[in-house]
Motif scaffolding. Sequence first.
Motif, mmCIF file in Angstrom:
data_model
loop_
_atom_site.group_PDB
_atom_site.id
_atom_site.type_symbol
_atom_site.label_atom_id
_atom_site.label_comp_id
_atom_site.label_asym_id
_atom_site.label_seq_id
_atom_site.Cartn_x
_atom_site.Cartn_y
_atom_site.Cartn_z
ATOM 1 N N ASP A 26 0.698 -1.461 -0.173
ATOM 2 C CA ASP A 26 -0.409 0.355 0.193
ATOM 3 C C ASP A 26 0.927 1.202 -0.011
ATOM 4 O O ASP A 26 1.756 1.264 0.308
ATOM 5 C CB ASP A 26 -1.000 0.270 1.361
ATOM 6 N N GLU A 30 -0.021 6.529 2.996
ATOM 7 C CA GLU A 30 -0.923 6.203 3.672
ATOM 8 C C GLU A 30 -0.318 5.655 4.791
ATOM 9 O O GLU A 30 -1.469 6.090 6.096
ATOM 10 C CB GLU A 30 -1.575 5.219 2.944
ATOM 11 N N ARG A 147 1.895 -0.294 -4.367
ATOM 12 C CA ARG A 147 0.380 -1.312 -5.331
ATOM 13 C C ARG A 147 -0.307 -0.307 -6.272
ATOM 14 O O ARG A 147 -0.663 0.953 -6.044
ATOM 15 C CB ARG A 147 -0.299 -1.814 -4.146
#
Length: 262
Positions: A26, A30, A147
Amino acid sequence: MTLTATQREEARRLLRDAERHVAPVDPLSELFPGLDTADAYAVQQGNIARRLTAGATVVGHKVGLTSAAMQRLLGVDEPDFGHLLDDMVHRDGGAVGASRYCAPRVEPEICFRLAEPLRGPGVTVADVLAATEAVAPALEIVDSRIRDWRITLADTVADNASSAGLVVGAWTPLGEVPDLPAVQVDLLVDGERVASGSGREVLGHPAAAVAWLADTLYAFDSALEAGHVILPGAMTTAPFVTAGQKVEARFSGLGPVTVSFL
């Protein structure tokens, strides 16, 4: 910097594992909401230092985000940079395994080879051209260990500016090449033209990107060395590639460069 040393090391580990296992993670932006550009370069440099300790050597640098479209996409107003290592170099006309990458793309670029070092600040286009020995047609293989390429500026900087490989064609002495902004390129995948562009797409002049890089490295107490190669930025869009495809870039005045993905 806003992350702790422990957080920066965790970010490095995530990227190393993603590359080693070809399993993207990810977005770091984030996972670590405080991640800023300074943190991201610290993450990048930490992972490069680890690769150098393992035996790799720096052969040059790449500049990214040199087109107006890409800068608008990420909401930035300047490029970024990454490192090029000897284990990232592939032979012109050769083949690479597609399975070693998460989601590879290709970018046609005019590669510079320096005869003299360049150290900022205040490097100009004229300085870059004076220090350049030769240029060559090149393809950069870019790949995101993040990703689905869901990247911010900090994500791509931490990920070595999304660089994964380079393929360099025949070198031409600088004095024998045409005006670099006027160089045209056609990018072909399996013989079909998928994009076209010119050297003007790269900050108006590819050497301007090299000058930016030399000035930016000064803030990191670093410089461009004689013999280094520099990828100044993409001249076209960067299409995704998959196993079984052959990519060729045809440059006016410089010739072709090709690579196949197995």
